[in-house]
Enzyme design. Structure first.
Site, PDB file in Angstrom:
ATOM      1  N   TYR A   2      11.974-106.857 126.379  1.00  0.00           N
ATOM      2  CA  TYR A   2      11.026-106.482 127.430  1.00  0.00           C
ATOM      3  C   TYR A   2       9.742-107.314 127.305  1.00  0.00           C
ATOM      4  O   TYR A   2       9.245-107.871 128.293  1.00  0.00           O
ATOM      5  CB  TYR A   2      10.716-104.993 127.334  1.00  0.00           C
ATOM      6  N   LYS A  48       8.269-110.057 130.099  1.00  0.00           N
ATOM      7  CA  LYS A  48       6.961-109.925 130.737  1.00  0.00           C
ATOM      8  C   LYS A  48       6.073-111.130 130.421  1.00  0.00           C
ATOM      9  O   LYS A  48       5.324-111.604 131.274  1.00  0.00           O
ATOM     10  CB  LYS A  48       6.295-108.621 130.306  1.00  0.00           C
ATOM     11  N   ASP A  99      19.454-105.642 144.872  1.00  0.00           N
ATOM     12  CA  ASP A  99      19.198-105.846 143.443  1.00  0.00           C
ATOM     13  C   ASP A  99      18.577-107.232 143.312  1.00  0.00           C
ATOM     14  O   ASP A  99      19.250-108.249 143.527  1.00  0.00           O
ATOM     15  CB  ASP A  99      20.524-105.761 142.674  1.00  0.00           C
ATOM     16  N   VAL A 100      17.302-107.275 142.970  1.00  0.00           N
ATOM     17  CA  VAL A 100      16.591-108.553 143.008  1.00  0.00           C
ATOM     18  C   VAL A 100      16.913-109.455 141.812  1.00  0.00           C
ATOM     19  O   VAL A 100      16.378-110.558 141.715  1.00  0.00           O
ATOM     20  CB  VAL A 100      15.057-108.366 143.170  1.00  0.00           C
ATOM     21  N   GLY A 128      11.121-103.150 144.218  1.00  0.00           N
ATOM     22  CA  GLY A 128      11.066-101.905 143.457  1.00  0.00           C
ATOM     23  C   GLY A 128      10.005-100.968 143.994  1.00  0.00           C
ATOM     24  O   GLY A 128       9.198-100.423 143.234  1.00  0.00           O
ATOM     25  N   ALA A 129      10.023-100.754 145.311  1.00  0.00           N
ATOM     26  CA  ALA A 129       8.941 -99.987 145.944  1.00  0.00           C
ATOM     27  C   ALA A 129       9.319 -98.536 146.205  1.00  0.00           C
ATOM     28  O   ALA A 129       8.550 -97.799 146.814  1.00  0.00           O
ATOM     29  CB  ALA A 129       8.518-100.658 147.247  1.00  0.00           C
TER      30      ALA A 129
HETATM   31  P1  NAP Z   1       9.721 -97.050 137.678  1.00  0.00           P
HETATM   32  O1  NAP Z   1       8.979 -95.821 137.983  1.00  0.00           O
HETATM   33  O2  NAP Z   1      10.903 -96.980 136.748  1.00  0.00           O
HETATM   34  O3  NAP Z   1      10.181 -97.711 139.052  1.00  0.00           O
HETATM   35  C1  NAP Z   1      10.914 -98.919 139.002  1.00  0.00           C
HETATM   36  C2  NAP Z   1      11.184 -99.392 140.400  1.00  0.00           C
HETATM   37  O4  NAP Z   1      11.875-100.656 140.314  1.00  0.00           O
HETATM   38  C3  NAP Z   1      12.096 -98.466 141.188  1.00  0.00           C
HETATM   39  O5  NAP Z   1      11.660 -98.509 142.545  1.00  0.00           O
HETATM   40  C4  NAP Z   1      13.466 -99.134 141.053  1.00  0.00           C
HETATM   41  O6  NAP Z   1      14.333 -98.887 142.161  1.00  0.00           O
HETATM   42  C5  NAP Z   1      13.061-100.587 141.073  1.00  0.00           C
HETATM   43  N1  NAP Z   1      14.034-101.523 140.485  1.00  0.00           N
HETATM   44  C6  NAP Z   1      14.402-101.638 139.188  1.00  0.00           C
HETATM   45  N2  NAP Z   1      15.278-102.642 139.051  1.00  0.00           N
HETATM   46  C7  NAP Z   1      15.451-103.181 140.286  1.00  0.00           C
HETATM   47  C8  NAP Z   1      16.233-104.237 140.796  1.00  0.00           C
HETATM   48  N3  NAP Z   1      17.020-104.982 140.000  1.00  0.00           N
HETATM   49  N4  NAP Z   1      16.163-104.515 142.115  1.00  0.00           N
HETATM   50  C9  NAP Z   1      15.378-103.784 142.942  1.00  0.00           C
HETATM   51  N5  NAP Z   1      14.609-102.767 142.513  1.00  0.00           N
HETATM   52  C10 NAP Z   1      14.657-102.473 141.201  1.00  0.00           C
HETATM   53  O7  NAP Z   1       8.777 -98.152 137.030  1.00  0.00           O
HETATM   54  P2  NAP Z   1       7.174 -98.344 137.103  1.00  0.00           P
HETATM   55  O8  NAP Z   1       6.586 -97.673 135.931  1.00  0.00           O
HETATM   56  O9  NAP Z   1       6.676 -98.060 138.459  1.00  0.00           O
HETATM   57  O10 NAP Z   1       7.092 -99.914 136.806  1.00  0.00           O
HETATM   58  C11 NAP Z   1       6.933-100.874 137.828  1.00  0.00           C
HETATM   59  C12 NAP Z   1       6.684-102.223 137.160  1.00  0.00           C
HETATM   60  O11 NAP Z   1       5.519-102.134 136.343  1.00  0.00           O
HETATM   61  C13 NAP Z   1       7.811-102.674 136.239  1.00  0.00           C
HETATM   62  O12 NAP Z   1       8.010-104.059 136.334  1.00  0.00           O
HETATM   63  C14 NAP Z   1       7.305-102.300 134.855  1.00  0.00           C
HETATM   64  O13 NAP Z   1       7.881-103.109 133.841  1.00  0.00           O
HETATM   65  C15 NAP Z   1       5.828-102.554 135.031  1.00  0.00           C
HETATM   66  N6  NAP Z   1       4.978-101.831 134.076  1.00  0.00           N
HETATM   67  C16 NAP Z   1       4.917-100.465 134.079  1.00  0.00           C
HETATM   68  C17 NAP Z   1       4.086 -99.808 133.171  1.00  0.00           C
HETATM   69  C18 NAP Z   1       3.928 -98.304 133.119  1.00  0.00           C
HETATM   70  O14 NAP Z   1       3.202 -97.821 132.238  1.00  0.00           O
HETATM   71  N7  NAP Z   1       4.536 -97.539 134.014  1.00  0.00           N
HETATM   72  C19 NAP Z   1       3.359-100.568 132.253  1.00  0.00           C
HETATM   73  C20 NAP Z   1       3.456-101.942 132.275  1.00  0.00           C
HETATM   74  C21 NAP Z   1       4.258-102.564 133.201  1.00  0.00           C
HETATM   75  P3  NAP Z   1      15.227 -97.526 142.269  1.00  0.00           P
HETATM   76  O15 NAP Z   1      14.281 -96.402 142.555  1.00  0.00           O
HETATM   77  O16 NAP Z   1      16.109 -97.782 143.441  1.00  0.00           O
HETATM   78  O17 NAP Z   1      15.929 -97.392 140.952  1.00  0.00           O
END
Ligand code: NAP
Length: 243
Positions: A156, A160, A64-65, A13-14
């Site tokens: 969710y 986690k 899709d992981v 998810g980078a």
């Molecule tokens: P984001 O902006 O929605 O980005 C999510 C990323 O994950 C995107 O690159 C997406 O790819 C990729 N992705 C989702 N499902 C996937 C799959 N099945 N296979 C491969 N790639 C996948 O989310 P984020 O806020 O950066 O969050 C990143 C992580 O941190 C997540 O696990 C989230 O639960 C965790 N987190 C975030 C927050 C926060 O406040 N933002 C807080 C706590 C935890 P595409 O671009 O191709 O869709």
């Protein structure tokens, strides 16, 4: 501290958000990087090109992981193009904002597969080569939801929290083999995921602001460089949950 020059990092998810910044920060620390993504090809390719411009090797690989065959293909392509992974960041995840009473069995299965099964599949896929070389870093991105319940939903939060138990198991069983397993639990980091959740209010955060992706990626780099931290959860949450 271990030098990351020449290490190969796979960040799931980078293409966007936290994973994107971790991938670039690992490259700045010397690693060659696999930019995994699911759908946003252009964003993934632009990050790959930024890393190539630093002078390191980088590839963008769609997978899709949550799918075992796609994970197998991702690791196969990684090994063919760069070599076996030394660092795995299990970052890919989704937040399906739903309240009690709204969540169907399909929702539960989908969120658990995307967030937790993916972490298991990726970990198992990288372990054989890490064990063979007796060096590895596995970094899971969980959430404050594992500790407080959070603001997304019980599916969710459970996905986690499951990452924490999984990390503890792997950390203990791999500790003598040069492989560390740790978890970063962020809260309210300014990304697309956060913007899509109206319940994600800064009122939860004692420091009084949202977090920046760099405040997570700097911890990921530290965990990749440090061989004596294992089985830990590092909270990057502005003080929402205090351990
Ligand atoms: P984001 O902006 O929605 O980005 C999510 C990323 O994950 C995107 O690159 C997406 O790819 C990729 N992705 C989702 N499902 C996937 C799959 N099945 N296979 C491969 N790639 C996948 O989310 P984020 O806020 O950066 O969050 C990143 C992580 O941190 C997540 O696990 C989230 O639960 C965790 N987190 C975030 C927050 C926060 O406040 N933002 C807080 C706590 C935890 P595409 O671009 O191709 O869709």
């Amino acid at each position: 501290m271990d030098n990351l020059n020449g290490k190969i990092a796979v960040v799931t998810g980078a293409s966007r958000g936290i994973g994107r910044d971790i991938a670039f920060a690992l490259a700045q620390a010397g690693a060659d990087v696999v930019v995994n993504y699911r759908a946003t090809t252009e964003a993934a390719h632009s990050l790959r090109d930024r890393i190539l411009a630093l002078g390191w090797r980088a590839v963008a690989i769609q997978a899709d992981v949550s799918s075992a065959p796609q994970v197998a293909d991702l690791i196969h392509q990684t090994t063919e193009q760069l070599g076996p992974p030394d660092i795995l960041v299990n970052n890919a995840g989704i937040a399906r904002v739903q309240r009690p009473g709204e969540i169907q069995e399909d929702d539960w299965d989908y969120v658990l597969n995307q967030n937790l099964k993916s972490c298991f599949l990726m970990t198992e896929a990288v372990l054989p080569a890490m064990r063979q070389r007796r060096w590895g870093r596995i970094i899971n991105i969980s959430s404050v939801a594992a500790q407080t319940g959070g603001v997304v939903g019980p599916h969710y939060a459970a996905s986690k929290a499951g990452m924490h138990g999984m990390a503890h198991y792997y950390a203990r069983h791999l500790a003598t083999e040069g492989i560390t397993v740790n978890t970063i639990a962020p809260a309210l980091i300014a990304t697309d995921m956060l913007a899509a959740n109206p319940s994600a209010s800064v009122a939860h955060i004692p420091v009084g602001r949202l977090g920046d992706v760099s405040e997570v990626s700097s911890v990921a780099v530290l965990l990749a460089q440090n061989g004596y931290i294992t089985g830990q959860t590092i909270n990057v949450n502005g003080g929402w949950y205090m351990s």
